[in-house]
Design an enzyme around this catalytic site. Sequence first.
Site, PDB file in Angstrom:
ATOM      1  N   GLY A 206      54.679  59.431 -17.887  1.00 20.08           N
ATOM      2  CA  GLY A 206      56.086  59.805 -17.999  1.00 20.08           C
ATOM      3  C   GLY A 206      56.781  59.621 -16.665  1.00 20.08           C
ATOM      4  N   SER A 207      57.827  60.388 -16.457  1.00 21.27           N
ATOM      5  CA  SER A 207      58.645  60.187 -15.265  1.00 21.27           C
ATOM      6  C   SER A 207      57.962  60.796 -14.038  1.00 21.27           C
ATOM      7  CB  SER A 207      60.024  60.800 -15.486  1.00 21.27           C
ATOM      8  OG  SER A 207      59.892  62.185 -15.717  1.00 21.27           O
ATOM      9  N   GLU A 228      50.419  58.433 -14.896  1.00 19.47           N
ATOM     10  CA  GLU A 228      51.073  57.124 -14.754  1.00 19.47           C
ATOM     11  C   GLU A 228      52.569  57.346 -14.835  1.00 19.47           C
ATOM     12  OE1 GLU A 228      49.774  54.508 -13.722  1.00 19.47           O
ATOM     13  OE2 GLU A 228      47.713  55.218 -13.870  1.00 19.47           O
ATOM     14  N   CYS A 262      57.877  50.951 -18.397  1.00 19.75           N
ATOM     15  CA  CYS A 262      57.597  51.323 -17.002  1.00 19.75           C
ATOM     16  C   CYS A 262      57.419  50.079 -16.153  1.00 19.75           C
ATOM     17  CB  CYS A 262      56.364  52.213 -16.935  1.00 19.75           C
ATOM     18  SG  CYS A 262      54.937  51.468 -17.738  1.00 19.75           S
TER      19      CYS A 262
END
Length: 454
Positions: A206-207, A228, A262
């Site tokens: 995620g962020s 990640e 991403c």
Amino acid sequence: MTILSYNPADPEDLVAEVDAPGAEAVRAAVGRARAAQPGWLAAGAAARSAALTRFAGAVEERAEELTALIVREVGKPVAEARGEVGRTAAILRYYAQAPYAPAGAVHETAAGEGLLLTRRRPYGVAGLITPWNFPLAIPAWKAAPALAVGNTVALKPAPEATACALRLAELASAAGLPEGVFTVLPGGAEEGAALVDTADVVSFTGSTGVGRAVVRAATERGVPVQAELGGLNAALVLPDADPEQAAAHLAAAIAGYAGQKCTATSRVIAVGAAHEPLRAALVKALGLVDDAACGPVISAAARDRLTGAVESARAAGATVLTGGGVPERPGWYVEPTLLADVPAEHPLRREEFFGPVAVLLAAADLDEAIALANDTPHSLATSVHSRSLDVALAAADRLDAGMIRINAPSSGVDFHLPFGGAKGASHGEREQGAAALDFYTASRTVSVLPAGGA
Ligand code: NAD
């Protein structure tokens, strides 16, 4: 709290409405998953392999239904959604072989007598926290290796991908995975934090900000964690690259699925004489990306953040080479956008915006291009475009990114190889491939000496 998930192409369409269970219910579900784990491990390699194979088959049988659900819930272009469903089944099939993989190694002892073994052992319950942008593939590439090696799984999907995750849980159950082996816990930050607080191993995608908090919390508890995170990915185009071909790859990497990968490209760095022809070719290629190939962004807030950033860059002296607005249609769409002359400290050059917007930068030579590419902590994926493999490979050696793609869009991942970023884009062991099997198991060393006696 109620989780509401809307169709980004048609915000009137409510795709999922679910009561978030709250932290206590997450703890109870993890308890049930923990109780199911010894049985799942003891069932043996053949049973786990067969269950993952059936799970893959269940996904394949419903490929069109799942494709439509991904399109509806997260706005993914249909061809990409279909590809994601196929990849999800392939990931499950790939890890269905993993229960048969070597579970350790045998070594000589240093002293010469006896032998030494290493053995891998699952942790218990794998707590998986996932983003919305790959609503089936990311849950699959975390869950499949965790299950293959004998963990049970509790998955907390992003609220925006709730319906996809719940459907995956139904298919797992239809495929005969026993109760408690693969549990989906819809929810938001509260449920995610409760999962980090109770799982035996944590995998997050995620962020960056959320991921760092997850890493801190898991580390504080002493459980293994991988994260990640977001990327601020560059593409380097050298003067010997074919501008049309490079532009086609870049347009896909900038605007495919509205840049919500991403690994999407957000900074294009043209080296020397590449600049002029690339600029023209890229403006043309981005102009050809239609709404169907781009798709909407995930929310009105995401759209407004993107258009706000473009406006602030313009106010700071940037030039909009193409795009910059929102199409006249329902849904949360943003035009594929390319900007030049964006100041070095503008957020568009420093932060991930997760949309179909990129900046074009000119570098005098390869050294300057590499310095620009490396000028971020969010070093996930970089592409290099050149006809010279020597030059491209030498450049790859000097780039900070975890994923380097030569003459290909920065976006794109092979699930059988390790996946992850460099510097602040990643924490902990790699995902995917055989690396994931290591992450979901602890290695133990066993020394065996002769018992002696007669
Ligand atoms: P997000 O960080 O907002 O949410 C990710 C997950 O974390 C969701 O399930 C969310 O509910 C949960 N969460 C939120 N607060 C939490 C907390 N306090 N504790 C525990 N969990 C919490 O990200 P998103 O908007 O869903 O996804 C987009 C982001 O994901 C982008 O930054 C993108 O780059 C990144 N991403 C990275 C990769 C990668 O492999 N590097 C792949 C896909 C997406």
